[in-house]
Design a protein around this motif. Sequence first.
Motif, PDB file in Angstrom:
ATOM      1  N   ALA A   1       0.967  -1.125   0.138  1.00 30.36           N
ATOM      2  CA  ALA A   1       0.047  -0.123  -0.047  1.00 30.36           C
ATOM      3  C   ALA A   1       0.685   1.319  -0.141  1.00 30.36           C
ATOM      4  CB  ALA A   1      -0.992  -0.200   1.162  1.00 30.36           C
ATOM      5  N   ARG A   2       0.290   2.440  -0.583  1.00 31.31           N
ATOM      6  CA  ARG A   2       1.036   3.562  -0.608  1.00 31.31           C
ATOM      7  C   ARG A   2       1.414   4.460   0.756  1.00 31.31           C
ATOM      8  NH1 ARG A   2       2.520   5.216  -5.184  1.00 31.31           N
ATOM      9  NH2 ARG A   2       2.695   7.375  -4.625  1.00 31.31           N
ATOM     10  N   ASP A   3       0.412   3.837   1.567  1.00 31.33           N
ATOM     11  CA  ASP A   3       0.536   4.420   3.038  1.00 31.33           C
ATOM     12  C   ASP A   3       1.055   3.693   3.989  1.00 31.33           C
ATOM     13  OD1 ASP A   3      -1.456   2.696   2.935  1.00 31.33           O
ATOM     14  OD2 ASP A   3      -2.956   4.239   3.979  1.00 31.33           O
TER      15      ASP A   3
ATOM     16  N   ALA B   1       6.913   4.188   3.981  1.00 34.13           N
ATOM     17  CA  ALA B   1       7.435   5.744   4.539  1.00 34.13           C
ATOM     18  C   ALA B   1       8.571   5.837   5.104  1.00 34.13           C
ATOM     19  CB  ALA B   1       6.011   6.069   5.349  1.00 34.13           C
ATOM     20  N   GLU B   2       9.004   4.652   5.854  1.00 39.07           N
ATOM     21  CA  GLU B   2      10.146   4.719   6.496  1.00 39.07           C
ATOM     22  C   GLU B   2      11.392   4.477   5.426  1.00 39.07           C
ATOM     23  OE1 GLU B   2      10.247   1.329   9.555  1.00 39.07           O
ATOM     24  OE2 GLU B   2       8.426   2.367   9.981  1.00 39.07           O
ATOM     25  N   ALA B   3      11.129   3.858   4.413  1.00 36.85           N
ATOM     26  CA  ALA B   3      12.305   3.760   3.516  1.00 36.85           C
ATOM     27  C   ALA B   3      12.320   5.087   2.837  1.00 36.85           C
ATOM     28  CB  ALA B   3      11.930   2.582   2.496  1.00 36.85           C
ATOM     29  N   GLY B   4      11.150   5.709   2.441  1.00 35.69           N
ATOM     30  CA  GLY B   4      11.287   7.054   1.741  1.00 35.69           C
ATOM     31  C   GLY B   4      11.994   7.846   2.665  1.00 35.69           C
TER      32      GLY B   4
ATOM     33  N   GLY C   1       9.796  14.641   2.216  1.00 28.36           N
ATOM     34  CA  GLY C   1       9.223  13.159   2.226  1.00 28.36           C
ATOM     35  C   GLY C   1       7.953  13.361   1.707  1.00 28.36           C
ATOM     36  N   ARG C   2       7.056  14.242   1.906  1.00 28.35           N
ATOM     37  CA  ARG C   2       5.489  14.351   1.339  1.00 28.35           C
ATOM     38  C   ARG C   2       5.799  14.475  -0.326  1.00 28.35           C
ATOM     39  NH1 ARG C   2       1.297  18.173   3.460  1.00 28.35           N
ATOM     40  NH2 ARG C   2       0.027  16.662   2.247  1.00 28.35           N
ATOM     41  N   LYS C   3       6.506  15.154  -0.636  1.00 27.06           N
ATOM     42  CA  LYS C   3       6.993  15.327  -2.230  1.00 27.06           C
ATOM     43  C   LYS C   3       7.151  13.851  -2.770  1.00 27.06           C
ATOM     44  CE  LYS C   3       9.384  18.750  -3.233  1.00 27.06           C
ATOM     45  NZ  LYS C   3      10.678  19.379  -3.353  1.00 27.06           N
ATOM     46  N   ILE C   4       8.024  13.301  -2.201  1.00 33.01           N
ATOM     47  CA  ILE C   4       8.400  11.945  -2.597  1.00 33.01           C
ATOM     48  C   ILE C   4       7.396  10.731  -2.558  1.00 33.01           C
ATOM     49  CG2 ILE C   4      10.176   9.874  -2.234  1.00 33.01           C
ATOM     50  CD1 ILE C   4      11.383  11.859  -3.889  1.00 33.01           C
ATOM     51  N   LEU C   5       6.629  10.671  -1.387  1.00 34.42           N
ATOM     52  CA  LEU C   5       5.832   9.528  -0.919  1.00 34.42           C
ATOM     53  C   LEU C   5       4.151  10.115  -1.367  1.00 34.42           C
ATOM     54  CD1 LEU C   5       7.309   9.158   2.733  1.00 34.42           C
ATOM     55  CD2 LEU C   5       7.234   7.585   0.720  1.00 34.42           C
ATOM     56  N   GLU C   6       4.076  11.312  -1.667  1.00 36.06           N
ATOM     57  CA  GLU C   6       2.728  11.756  -2.086  1.00 36.06           C
ATOM     58  C   GLU C   6       1.642  11.286  -0.816  1.00 36.06           C
ATOM     59  OE1 GLU C   6       2.348  10.448  -5.869  1.00 36.06           O
ATOM     60  OE2 GLU C   6       3.351  12.277  -6.713  1.00 36.06           O
ATOM     61  N   VAL C   7       1.955  11.345   0.365  1.00 36.62           N
ATOM     62  CA  VAL C   7       1.375  11.019   1.649  1.00 36.62           C
ATOM     63  C   VAL C   7       0.915  12.034   2.378  1.00 36.62           C
ATOM     64  CG1 VAL C   7       1.754   8.422   1.392  1.00 36.62           C
ATOM     65  CG2 VAL C   7       3.186  10.083   2.885  1.00 36.62           C
ATOM     66  N   GLU C   8       0.031  11.949   3.447  1.00 40.34           N
ATOM     67  CA  GLU C   8      -0.155  13.173   4.594  1.00 40.34           C
ATOM     68  C   GLU C   8       0.836  13.177   5.412  1.00 40.34           C
ATOM     69  OE1 GLU C   8      -3.048  14.772   4.493  1.00 40.34           O
ATOM     70  OE2 GLU C   8      -3.579  13.953   2.467  1.00 40.34           O
ATOM     71  N   ARG C   9       0.793  14.417   5.872  1.00 41.55           N
ATOM     72  CA  ARG C   9       1.968  14.765   6.996  1.00 41.55           C
ATOM     73  C   ARG C   9       2.171  13.714   8.033  1.00 41.55           C
ATOM     74  NH1 ARG C   9       3.798  17.810  11.112  1.00 41.55           N
ATOM     75  NH2 ARG C   9       5.464  19.413  10.747  1.00 41.55           N
TER      76      ARG C   9
ATOM     77  N   ALA D   1       5.735  12.206   9.395  1.00 40.48           N
ATOM     78  CA  ALA D   1       6.072  12.273  10.758  1.00 40.48           C
ATOM     79  C   ALA D   1       6.254  10.991  11.522  1.00 40.48           C
ATOM     80  CB  ALA D   1       5.072  13.307  11.426  1.00 40.48           C
ATOM     81  N   GLU D   2       5.162  10.132  11.401  1.00 37.55           N
ATOM     82  CA  GLU D   2       5.444   8.844  11.978  1.00 37.55           C
ATOM     83  C   GLU D   2       6.478   7.978  11.638  1.00 37.55           C
ATOM     84  OE1 GLU D   2       5.454   5.815  14.595  1.00 37.55           O
ATOM     85  OE2 GLU D   2       4.149   8.119  15.086  1.00 37.55           O
ATOM     86  N   ALA D   3       6.745   8.282  10.374  1.00 35.60           N
ATOM     87  CA  ALA D   3       7.791   7.530   9.867  1.00 35.60           C
ATOM     88  C   ALA D   3       9.190   7.919  10.234  1.00 35.60           C
ATOM     89  CB  ALA D   3       7.927   7.534   8.307  1.00 35.60           C
ATOM     90  N   ILE D   4       9.510   9.188  10.622  1.00 35.27           N
ATOM     91  CA  ILE D   4      10.447   9.930  11.034  1.00 35.27           C
ATOM     92  C   ILE D   4      10.540   9.596  12.568  1.00 35.27           C
ATOM     93  CG2 ILE D   4      11.682  11.942  11.516  1.00 35.27           C
ATOM     94  CD1 ILE D   4      10.336  13.273   9.177  1.00 35.27           C
TER      95      ILE D   4
END
Length: 739
Positions: free
Chosen positions: A210-212, A217-220, A245-253, A257-260
Amino acid sequence: MTSENLIDFQGQIERITYTNEENGYTIARVKVYGRRELVTVIGSLFHPAPGEIIRMKGRWSNHPQYGEQFKIVSCQCTTPASVYGMEKYLGSGLIKGVGPVMARRIVRKFKEETLNVIEHDIDKLSLVPGIGGKRIEMIKKAWEEQKEIRQVMLFLQSHDVTPGYAARIFRQYGNDSIRVVKENPYRLATDVAGIGFITADRIAEKLGFARDSALRAEAGILYVLSELADEGHVYYPYEALIAEGRKILEVEREIVAEAINAVGRDRRIVIEACLERMGKDSSINAGETVDTGRAVYLAPFYISETNIAVRLASLARAPEIIRKIDAQKAVQWVQEKLHITLADKQIEAVRCAARQKVMVITGGPGTGKTTIIKAILRIFSAVRAKIMLAAPTGRAAKRMSEATGYEAKTIHRMLEYSMQKSGFQKNDQSPLNCHLLVVDEASMIDTILMHHLLKAVPVRATLILVGDVNQLPSVGAGNVLKDIIDSGTVPVVELTEIFRQARDSSIIVNAHKINEGTIPYLKSSPEKLQDFYFIPEEEPEKVLALIITLVRERIPKRFHFDPFDDIQVLTPMHRGTVGAENLNMALQKALNPRDDGIIRGGRNFRIGDKVMQIRNNYNKDVYNGDIGRITGIDEEAQEVTVTIDERQVTYDYGELDELVHAYAVSVHKSQGSEYPAAVIPIVTQHYMLLQRNLLYTAVTRGRKLVVLVGSKRALAIAVKNNKTHRRYTLLKQRLIANF
């Protein structure tokens, strides 16, 4: 075109005209059943080999230059059934240890049973003249490997992975490749050289991730930080990282933030309050909510940057191991011994070296840095100090040895890097055996390497860093020399006076003009030989043609420089008409127009080619930027021999992605090197990279001759543009805090 309209037929691959291992694009000549003439087929093929049977679906097209071609939409290759096909197949270089001659002997012996014998009863190969136990083991291993890699490739092909990447994945994981890719395709981005997050993400999407997903997100985030490190950043601001990160992943903030937070909890990254605000305990927990003044580091960069500051401060404070030197007497004594008269700044530098534990000597070409080093070495030798000299590159170390008469090593060699033992063998547990360490070309040292260097310097030793701070910063992350100088924590002697003998060189005079923001002196006399020329030409295509003529004919004829060994083309960019890639193709064609060679990664490597290593290979003892010549290609052993600094280095065909042609190299890659002659294109096409420090670095690479070819407007842009790309680093602040 719908699948119903595709033509379906099969044939046998006769020869491979071209293949690009990065994307699998192949041009092959195929014997198609029912056709007298060979058919040209083009498309994506996985490790094609002459002799294979190929079943294809596709359509016909007519190329204006090359005529009728069959464009493959899908295909499948199988092993050949005929004796002829088997001989072509085995002799194609598919199996290490079997060349065309040996393939002929094997097939002559076993005929149609050849592949069956290799598969099920390989020991029978001992019946073939010239094949002993050792070669049988080599063939067995290669046969099994190519079978396994084909299985992996078939799996990866179904997920749109190119052949070059598939081969790298197999080299990394072997038989576990399919399992690893299925479980976590994002591992590819960190484990496999050349495969970034974008490729891994495409594979993951095909596998249904899944994209989310948290894994994505962590890998991104790790990918973004790694890319930023490649741009020179040691850390990146928290909010700016969220945006990237949002630019690359195209997901919500919140997902970013949780991935970081997650990779912070795993200690793969470190999040820290900015140094201007922080007290003694500056690290914060990754899950805490604080203001936006946060710096996010990949863990190795955080460890390196903090330790550089701590160790440099400890080194400066510790007592010296050698007996006290009377600086005034030392200056008088060394001038008499070397029969020289030192200038005021040079005297200051020598005195400083006698009194201080850590210092920096900086200055441009012709300002006497080498003279100072010689004087300091003579003084320390007189008090029986153990001396070591080092530089970041082999060429810089060799030049240092020639200039001083003392042995100099690359930093990696001095620190005894070992792949088998996983790292540098010289460190805080096993320090260098020296009282004085002098490091030249210090502007090239990045954050990670400086950390390892300082770990190995004995705390009571003296450290002298020598470099030209106006050159380009290190290729790796950080701006170490500049940060040390700007921090004001260690003594710095900056040399600005150009000495009389150096003033006779237009290269040196013009380099200083460029550094001062002044257009260099461009006029030249046709009667008198000079060492600096500017040839005006606006159009990139004409610049390219001029460079070829200069390298192949004009410079060798007028200055007696060898086109391969003495002349180096330096260019600001990789792409474009006069970028490194296109220049290399054109110069190879002009200087080494052979028909033979081996094609790998879209490059045709030929005997005689000038090539460059593009990453550190500690096993081979060759490093990023090392230049050599191809002196042998062994098709049977599938090996290429390159002579680098009078030493022969052997590359397996699978390792050729470590080499690129080096008729032209980027200015960044030329750092630490000097060439008898440097030819530099400077065109407005390179607008984004036209900077003063880049032009200055390029010009100072030429020792006896520099030729600029291009437009005066581009030259003016470069000279006037002193806006250097900002690198996020907190080393300066850490040094101030620790000192």
